[in-house]
Design a protein around this motif. Structure first.
Motif, PDB file in Angstrom:
ATOM      1  N   ILE A 235       1.560   6.828  -0.815  1.00 52.46           N
ATOM      2  CA  ILE A 235       0.864   5.589  -1.158  1.00 52.46           C
ATOM      3  C   ILE A 235       1.267   5.109  -2.545  1.00 52.46           C
ATOM      4  O   ILE A 235       1.723   5.885  -3.384  1.00 52.46           O
ATOM      5  CB  ILE A 235      -0.666   5.751  -1.068  1.00 52.46           C
ATOM      6  CG1 ILE A 235      -1.166   6.732  -2.136  1.00 52.46           C
ATOM      7  CG2 ILE A 235      -1.091   6.192   0.310  1.00 52.46           C
ATOM      8  CD1 ILE A 235      -2.677   6.722  -2.279  1.00 52.46           C
ATOM      9  N   ASN A 236       1.091   3.827  -2.758  1.00 59.12           N
ATOM     10  CA  ASN A 236       1.368   3.210  -4.047  1.00 59.12           C
ATOM     11  C   ASN A 236       0.090   3.269  -4.894  1.00 59.12           C
ATOM     12  O   ASN A 236      -0.862   2.537  -4.628  1.00 59.12           O
ATOM     13  CB  ASN A 236       1.807   1.766  -3.842  1.00 59.12           C
ATOM     14  CG  ASN A 236       2.022   1.019  -5.148  1.00 59.12           C
ATOM     15  OD1 ASN A 236       1.969   1.604  -6.221  1.00 59.12           O
ATOM     16  ND2 ASN A 236       2.255  -0.277  -5.050  1.00 59.12           N
ATOM     17  N   PRO A 237       0.031   4.121  -5.902  1.00 58.32           N
ATOM     18  CA  PRO A 237      -1.208   4.283  -6.677  1.00 58.32           C
ATOM     19  C   PRO A 237      -1.583   3.045  -7.488  1.00 58.32           C
ATOM     20  O   PRO A 237      -2.730   2.908  -7.918  1.00 58.32           O
ATOM     21  CB  PRO A 237      -0.893   5.471  -7.595  1.00 58.32           C
ATOM     22  CG  PRO A 237       0.594   5.457  -7.738  1.00 58.32           C
ATOM     23  CD  PRO A 237       1.121   4.970  -6.416  1.00 58.32           C
ATOM     24  N   ASP A 238      -0.617   2.159  -7.694  1.00 55.88           N
ATOM     25  CA  ASP A 238      -0.885   0.954  -8.494  1.00 55.88           C
ATOM     26  C   ASP A 238      -1.495  -0.179  -7.678  1.00 55.88           C
ATOM     27  O   ASP A 238      -1.999  -1.150  -8.261  1.00 55.88           O
ATOM     28  CB  ASP A 238       0.411   0.459  -9.145  1.00 55.88           C
ATOM     29  CG  ASP A 238       0.978   1.459 -10.145  1.00 55.88           C
ATOM     30  OD1 ASP A 238       0.171   2.136 -10.804  1.00 55.88           O
ATOM     31  OD2 ASP A 238       2.204   1.578 -10.237  1.00 55.88           O
TER      32      ASP A 238
ATOM     33  N   ARG B 134       0.812  -1.229   0.000  1.00 56.87           N
ATOM     34  CA  ARG B 134       0.000   0.000   0.000  1.00 56.87           C
ATOM     35  C   ARG B 134       0.836   1.266   0.000  1.00 56.87           C
ATOM     36  O   ARG B 134       0.415   2.299  -0.540  1.00 56.87           O
ATOM     37  CB  ARG B 134      -0.917   0.015   1.223  1.00 56.87           C
ATOM     38  CG  ARG B 134      -2.085  -0.913   1.129  1.00 56.87           C
ATOM     39  CD  ARG B 134      -2.811  -1.019   2.450  1.00 56.87           C
ATOM     40  NE  ARG B 134      -3.548   0.191   2.803  1.00 56.87           N
ATOM     41  CZ  ARG B 134      -4.207   0.323   3.946  1.00 56.87           C
ATOM     42  NH1 ARG B 134      -4.186  -0.659   4.837  1.00 56.87           N
ATOM     43  NH2 ARG B 134      -4.870   1.426   4.196  1.00 56.87           N
ATOM     44  N   TYR B 135       2.010   1.210   0.630  1.00 55.59           N
ATOM     45  CA  TYR B 135       2.819   2.418   0.794  1.00 55.59           C
ATOM     46  C   TYR B 135       4.164   2.271   0.089  1.00 55.59           C
ATOM     47  O   TYR B 135       4.651   1.163  -0.137  1.00 55.59           O
ATOM     48  CB  TYR B 135       3.040   2.695   2.283  1.00 55.59           C
ATOM     49  CG  TYR B 135       1.755   2.830   3.070  1.00 55.59           C
ATOM     50  CD1 TYR B 135       1.007   4.004   3.037  1.00 55.59           C
ATOM     51  CD2 TYR B 135       1.280   1.770   3.850  1.00 55.59           C
ATOM     52  CE1 TYR B 135      -0.171   4.129   3.761  1.00 55.59           C
ATOM     53  CE2 TYR B 135       0.104   1.885   4.575  1.00 55.59           C
ATOM     54  CZ  TYR B 135      -0.620   3.065   4.530  1.00 55.59           C
ATOM     55  OH  TYR B 135      -1.784   3.181   5.235  1.00 55.59           O
TER      56      TYR B 135
ATOM     57  N   ASN C 236      -5.692   0.981  -3.035  1.00 54.55           N
ATOM     58  CA  ASN C 236      -5.558   2.437  -3.115  1.00 54.55           C
ATOM     59  C   ASN C 236      -6.337   3.028  -4.287  1.00 54.55           C
ATOM     60  O   ASN C 236      -6.358   4.248  -4.454  1.00 54.55           O
ATOM     61  CB  ASN C 236      -4.078   2.821  -3.228  1.00 54.55           C
ATOM     62  CG  ASN C 236      -3.306   2.543  -1.956  1.00 54.55           C
ATOM     63  OD1 ASN C 236      -3.863   2.551  -0.866  1.00 54.55           O
ATOM     64  ND2 ASN C 236      -2.018   2.266  -2.094  1.00 54.55           N
ATOM     65  N   GLN C 237      -6.962   2.180  -5.074  1.00 55.03           N
ATOM     66  CA  GLN C 237      -7.705   2.660  -6.241  1.00 55.03           C
ATOM     67  C   GLN C 237      -9.151   2.970  -5.863  1.00 55.03           C
ATOM     68  O   GLN C 237      -9.789   2.223  -5.116  1.00 55.03           O
ATOM     69  CB  GLN C 237      -7.635   1.620  -7.355  1.00 55.03           C
ATOM     70  CG  GLN C 237      -6.212   1.390  -7.856  1.00 55.03           C
ATOM     71  CD  GLN C 237      -6.107   0.242  -8.827  1.00 55.03           C
ATOM     72  OE1 GLN C 237      -7.105  -0.225  -9.375  1.00 55.03           O
ATOM     73  NE2 GLN C 237      -4.883  -0.244  -9.047  1.00 55.03           N
TER      74      GLN C 237
END
Length: 216
Positions: free
Chosen positions: A63-66, A47-48, A70-71
């Protein structure tokens, strides 16, 4: 423990096999034995973009947008679909705690690690085993339809899709009873409160010296 009857909710797809418990909730967050406080660190490494540690202000972390959780389309998901051998690795009960606190009540996969599978039932979460080809189909439908939802009916032992498909699953009758009635190990014990009290009263009369020693 919250009872589980029917769960209808948004589905989040985690397209990975052999997801271990350290990925679900990394080891550095296991210092607490409370059942709360783990949701923000669920899948922390995914997530991060930085390294997480206990007590950190997660709202300020990159945050990890992929990563799927997180979407925007998967916000509020209560059903997770995953690949085979989900929950492998160490036996930490913190894994279902973290999933549950995040908001997941159901995990669907083609297979689970045994200890994780058992821990889910003890924490009000339903792990559903479906054939791999069915899981493949659910992944495909989830990718094609934004806001994709499933209905998981524990009483009927069915997973139902929006287009009317029905997939049956097996569940141990005792575990099913416990989930339907919201009974964890403590709840099961409390069902026998009257019998326990009667036994203690009988024992106190028969062996009063034992109780005197306990009071001392």
């Amino acid at each position: 423990m919250q009872a589980y009857t029917i769960e209808q909710g948004i589905v989040a797809p985690l397209d990975r096999a052999n997801v271990d418990t350290d990925l679900i909730i990394p080891k550095q967050f296991l210092k607490s034995i409370k059942r709360t406080g783990f949701g923000d660190n669920l899948f922390d490494e995914l997530r991060y973009l930085d390294e997480g540690y206990p007590g950190q202000d997660n709202s300020k972390r990159p945050i990890n947008p992929d990563f799927v959780l997180n979407q925007a389309r998967y916000q509020g998901a209560s059903i997770l679909i995953a690949r085979q051998n989900f929950g492998c690795g160490s036996s930490r009960e913190h894994a279902p705690w973290a999933l549950s606190e995040y908001g997941f009540r159901t995990v669907i996969a083609s297979s689970f690690a045994d200890i994780f599978f058992n821990n889910c039932f003890k924490n009000g979460m339903l792990p559903v085993i479906l054939p791999e080809e069915v899981v493949d189909q659910l992944f495909k439908q989830c990718a094609e339809q934004q806001g994709y939802q499933l209905t998981v009916d524990l009483e009927a032992q069915q997973v139902r899709t929006p287009n009317g498909e029905v997939f049956a699953f097996e569940v141990d009758p005792f575990r099913k009873h416990c989930l339907l009635n919201g009974l964890d190990d403590i709840g099961l014990t409390l069902q026998a409160t009257d019998e326990i009290r009667a036994y203690e009263e009988k024992t106190q009369k028969a062996r009063p010296w034992v109780f005197r020693e306990l009071k001392a």
